[in-house]
Design a protein around this motif. Structure first.
Motif, mmCIF file in Angstrom:
data_model
loop_
_atom_site.group_PDB
_atom_site.id
_atom_site.type_symbol
_atom_site.label_atom_id
_atom_site.label_comp_id
_atom_site.label_asym_id
_atom_site.label_seq_id
_atom_site.Cartn_x
_atom_site.Cartn_y
_atom_site.Cartn_z
ATOM 1 N N PHE A 60 -2.485 -13.160 1.591
ATOM 2 C CA PHE A 60 -1.606 -13.148 2.761
ATOM 3 C C PHE A 60 -0.235 -12.576 2.391
ATOM 4 O O PHE A 60 0.301 -11.709 3.091
ATOM 5 C CB PHE A 60 -1.459 -14.570 3.305
ATOM 6 C CG PHE A 60 -0.457 -14.711 4.411
ATOM 7 C CD1 PHE A 60 -0.781 -14.387 5.709
ATOM 8 C CD2 PHE A 60 0.834 -15.172 4.143
ATOM 9 C CE1 PHE A 60 0.151 -14.512 6.738
ATOM 10 C CE2 PHE A 60 1.762 -15.300 5.153
ATOM 11 C CZ PHE A 60 1.421 -14.973 6.447
ATOM 12 N N ARG A 61 0.333 -13.046 1.294
ATOM 13 C CA ARG A 61 1.645 -12.544 0.877
ATOM 14 C C ARG A 61 1.575 -11.068 0.501
ATOM 15 O O ARG A 61 2.492 -10.289 0.797
ATOM 16 C CB ARG A 61 2.175 -13.377 -0.298
ATOM 17 C CG ARG A 61 2.515 -14.811 0.056
ATOM 18 C CD ARG A 61 3.259 -15.498 -1.077
ATOM 19 N NE ARG A 61 2.454 -15.595 -2.280
ATOM 20 C CZ ARG A 61 1.638 -16.606 -2.561
ATOM 21 N NH1 ARG A 61 1.496 -17.603 -1.700
ATOM 22 N NH2 ARG A 61 0.957 -16.641 -3.691
ATOM 23 N N GLU A 62 0.488 -10.666 -0.140
ATOM 24 C CA GLU A 62 0.331 -9.260 -0.524
ATOM 25 C C GLU A 62 0.277 -8.363 0.699
ATOM 26 O O GLU A 62 0.913 -7.293 0.731
ATOM 27 C CB GLU A 62 -0.943 -9.110 -1.360
ATOM 28 C CG GLU A 62 -1.176 -7.705 -1.878
ATOM 29 C CD GLU A 62 -2.446 -7.592 -2.704
ATOM 30 O OE1 GLU A 62 -2.848 -6.449 -3.003
ATOM 31 O OE2 GLU A 62 -3.040 -8.635 -3.044
ATOM 32 N N ILE A 63 -0.459 -8.773 1.721
ATOM 33 C CA ILE A 63 -0.545 -7.984 2.956
ATOM 34 C C ILE A 63 0.823 -7.889 3.622
ATOM 35 O O ILE A 63 1.255 -6.819 4.073
ATOM 36 C CB ILE A 63 -1.577 -8.613 3.913
ATOM 37 C CG1 ILE A 63 -2.990 -8.497 3.338
ATOM 38 C CG2 ILE A 63 -1.506 -7.952 5.294
ATOM 39 C CD1 ILE A 63 -4.031 -9.279 4.116
ATOM 40 N N ALA A 64 1.523 -9.038 3.691
ATOM 41 C CA ALA A 64 2.833 -9.056 4.342
ATOM 42 C C ALA A 64 3.830 -8.160 3.619
ATOM 43 O O ALA A 64 4.598 -7.414 4.249
ATOM 44 C CB ALA A 64 3.353 -10.484 4.408
ATOM 45 N N ARG A 65 3.828 -8.192 2.298
ATOM 46 C CA ARG A 65 4.762 -7.363 1.546
ATOM 47 C C ARG A 65 4.421 -5.876 1.690
ATOM 48 O O ARG A 65 5.322 -5.022 1.731
ATOM 49 C CB ARG A 65 4.780 -7.786 0.081
ATOM 50 C CG ARG A 65 5.424 -9.149 -0.128
ATOM 51 C CD ARG A 65 5.529 -9.531 -1.587
ATOM 52 N NE ARG A 65 6.472 -8.699 -2.309
ATOM 53 C CZ ARG A 65 7.348 -9.152 -3.200
ATOM 54 N NH1 ARG A 65 7.428 -10.452 -3.459
ATOM 55 N NH2 ARG A 65 8.154 -8.329 -3.832
ATOM 56 N N ALA A 66 3.132 -5.566 1.800
ATOM 57 C CA ALA A 66 2.742 -4.175 2.016
ATOM 58 C C ALA A 66 3.252 -3.690 3.367
ATOM 59 O O ALA A 66 3.722 -2.545 3.505
ATOM 60 C CB ALA A 66 1.231 -4.039 1.922
ATOM 61 N N GLU A 67 3.172 -4.542 4.378
ATOM 62 C CA GLU A 67 3.683 -4.166 5.700
ATOM 63 C C GLU A 67 5.196 -3.965 5.654
ATOM 64 O O GLU A 67 5.737 -3.052 6.299
ATOM 65 C CB GLU A 67 3.315 -5.244 6.714
ATOM 66 C CG GLU A 67 1.826 -5.321 7.016
ATOM 67 C CD GLU A 67 1.454 -6.480 7.903
ATOM 68 O OE1 GLU A 67 0.330 -6.470 8.435
ATOM 69 O OE2 GLU A 67 2.276 -7.412 8.055
ATOM 70 N N LEU A 68 5.896 -4.800 4.899
ATOM 71 C CA LEU A 68 7.351 -4.700 4.823
ATOM 72 C C LEU A 68 7.819 -3.439 4.100
ATOM 73 O O LEU A 68 8.970 -3.019 4.258
ATOM 74 C CB LEU A 68 7.919 -5.943 4.126
ATOM 75 C CG LEU A 68 7.975 -7.192 5.000
ATOM 76 C CD1 LEU A 68 8.236 -8.436 4.157
ATOM 77 C CD2 LEU A 68 9.052 -7.041 6.071
ATOM 78 N N ALA A 70 7.203 -0.592 4.825
ATOM 79 C CA ALA A 70 7.487 0.437 5.824
ATOM 80 C C ALA A 70 8.927 0.365 6.329
ATOM 81 O O ALA A 70 9.368 1.255 7.060
ATOM 82 C CB ALA A 70 6.520 0.304 7.001
ATOM 83 N N TYR A 71 9.660 -0.677 5.944
ATOM 84 C CA TYR A 71 11.024 -0.882 6.445
ATOM 85 C C TYR A 71 12.004 -0.725 5.281
ATOM 86 O O TYR A 71 12.173 -1.639 4.463
ATOM 87 C CB TYR A 71 11.144 -2.260 7.098
ATOM 88 C CG TYR A 71 10.179 -2.395 8.259
ATOM 89 C CD1 TYR A 71 10.516 -1.942 9.527
ATOM 90 C CD2 TYR A 71 8.908 -2.939 8.067
ATOM 91 C CE1 TYR A 71 9.627 -2.030 10.582
ATOM 92 C CE2 TYR A 71 8.006 -3.032 9.112
ATOM 93 C CZ TYR A 71 8.366 -2.574 10.368
ATOM 94 O OH TYR A 71 7.484 -2.651 11.408
ATOM 95 N N PRO A 72 12.673 0.412 5.202
ATOM 96 C CA PRO A 72 13.502 0.721 4.030
ATOM 97 C C PRO A 72 14.719 -0.175 3.868
ATOM 98 O O PRO A 72 15.294 -0.231 2.778
ATOM 99 C CB PRO A 72 13.917 2.179 4.260
ATOM 100 C CG PRO A 72 13.786 2.387 5.737
ATOM 101 C CD PRO A 72 12.646 1.529 6.172
ATOM 102 N N THR A 73 15.131 -0.866 4.916
ATOM 103 C CA THR A 73 16.317 -1.726 4.796
ATOM 104 C C THR A 73 15.976 -3.097 4.224
ATOM 105 O O THR A 73 16.876 -3.910 4.010
ATOM 106 C CB THR A 73 16.995 -1.913 6.167
ATOM 107 O OG1 THR A 73 16.056 -2.517 7.074
ATOM 108 C CG2 THR A 73 17.481 -0.588 6.720
ATOM 109 N N VAL A 74 14.685 -3.369 3.979
ATOM 110 C CA VAL A 74 14.260 -4.653 3.417
ATOM 111 C C VAL A 74 13.916 -4.462 1.949
ATOM 112 O O VAL A 74 13.090 -3.603 1.605
ATOM 113 C CB VAL A 74 13.046 -5.231 4.169
ATOM 114 C CG1 VAL A 74 12.583 -6.547 3.524
ATOM 115 C CG2 VAL A 74 13.381 -5.449 5.638
ATOM 116 N N GLN A 75 14.533 -5.230 1.096
ATOM 117 C CA GLN A 75 14.267 -5.156 -0.340
ATOM 118 C C GLN A 75 13.941 -6.543 -0.890
ATOM 119 O O GLN A 75 14.292 -7.563 -0.292
ATOM 120 C CB GLN A 75 15.464 -4.569 -1.092
ATOM 121 C CG GLN A 75 15.757 -3.117 -0.721
ATOM 122 C CD GLN A 75 16.863 -2.522 -1.580
ATOM 123 O OE1 GLN A 75 17.056 -2.905 -2.734
ATOM 124 N NE2 GLN A 75 17.591 -1.576 -1.006
#
Length: 321
Positions: A60-68, A70-75
């Motif tokens: 679940f965490r791996e999928i969520a981080r992969a989706e994130l 796509a958003y360059p302002t999130v690190q």
């Protein structure tokens, strides 16, 4: 110092990831500080989350981080947050990055604590080896797979009685084991009324085959065969950052906050198990999104107020006579 982040999220579990997603879509500069410690880490599967029922927490965490991604302002920054403070601009955070010896100082306009809770497992030899596999604490998460099986319920006082009564929706083969504590007459009566067994002698250890529990061994030499163990146990805040900043706790140990996750400290929010309410991955995710929505609205109001001040025409000065 470097320009402050719009939001620092402390915690990389469901609540923190959901908040990061919504804030990323709002184009906010977000830093997620992840210690790599998660309450549901021992569990091979999570339940009650549509489209993700049976998914492992790690996946679940791996999928969520992969989706994130796509958003360059999130690190993301791996490490443990140790100290937090308040400034006129927002918050400071001292974090020890993973594999480093020196802490890193960070600044943010808003701070979201999604640090979760830590269960205080009883001192039962062999428990840690089976926890999450044949020992659990939440019937809604793990009761279905154990319906109709003989189960032990470990704990003391009214808490273990409440858990045993809740479990009757999944199994009627229940035995409460108090580990040496004595129940009151009223508590005993509630168990008797529901035909729930009771063993009050001390437990010396667990009988198991790998991660599969087979029974409880008692100090007097007795044995209770059982397929699983549910635990009524205390829990504590995984992080003391909220207390450092002046937040109070509820009588159940959650951080005091309103229904948006806003605490009594301006700009400080909480989401997930460290607050009040039902403790499930789905609920934690929703709380993360709700807090992110409130945070972005607060940031937007501040940004618009700043823009108005910058655009306000200057009043002409008076000429001297």
């Amino acid at each position: 110092m470097a320009e402050p982040w719009d939001v620092i999220i402390v915690g990389g579990g469901a609540a923190g990831l959901a908040a990061a997603l919504l804030l990323g879509r709002a184009r906010r500069r977000v830093l997620v500080c992840d210690s790599g410690e998660y309450r549901n880490a021992p569990s091979p599967a999570m339940h009650g989350f549509p489209t993700r029922d049976g998914t492992s927490p790690a996946e679940f965490r791996e999928i969520a981080r992969a989706e994130l991604s796509a958003y360059p302002t999130v690190q993301f920054l791996a490490g443990r947050a140790r100290e937090a403070g308040r400034t006129e601009q927002g918050f400071t955070l001292s974090l020890l990055p993973e594999g480093k010896q020196q802490p890193r100082d960070l600044q943010a306009r808003k701070l979201l604590l999604a640090t979760g809770l830590e269960d205080e497992l009883p001192d039962l030899p062999g428990l840690r080896e089976i926890y999450g596999h044949s020992a659990w604490h939440c019937p809604y998460c793990d009761g279905f797979e154990n319906a109709g099986r003989p189960l032990a319920v470990h704990g003391a006082g009214m808490e273990v009685v409440r858990l045993a009564k809740e479990l009757t929706g999944w199994s009627r083969q229940l035995t409460v084991c108090t580990g040496g504590a004595r129940l009151t007459g009223r508590e005993r009566g509630q168990l008797v009324a529901l035909d729930i067994g009771l063993r009050e002698e001390p437990v010396s250890g667990l009988a198991r085959e790998g991660t599969q529990m087979r029974g409880l061994n008692f100090a007097d030499g007795g044995f209770l065969p059982t397929d699983g163990l549910f635990l009524a146990m205390p829990r504590r805040q995984r992080s003391d950052l909220a207390q450092q900043l002046g937040c109070g706790l509820t009588r159940h140990g959650g951080i005091r906050a309103d229904h948006h996750g806003a605490t009594s400290i301006p700009g400080l929010y909480v989401a997930g198990d460290n607050g009040a309410g039902l403790q499930m991955v789905l609920i934690a995710s929703a709380q993360g999104s709700q807090a992110a929505f409130a945070i972005n609205n607060e940031l937007l109001r501040e940004d618009l107020a700043t823009a108005r001040r910058q655009r306000a025409p200057r009043q002409p000065g008076l000429r001297k006579a």
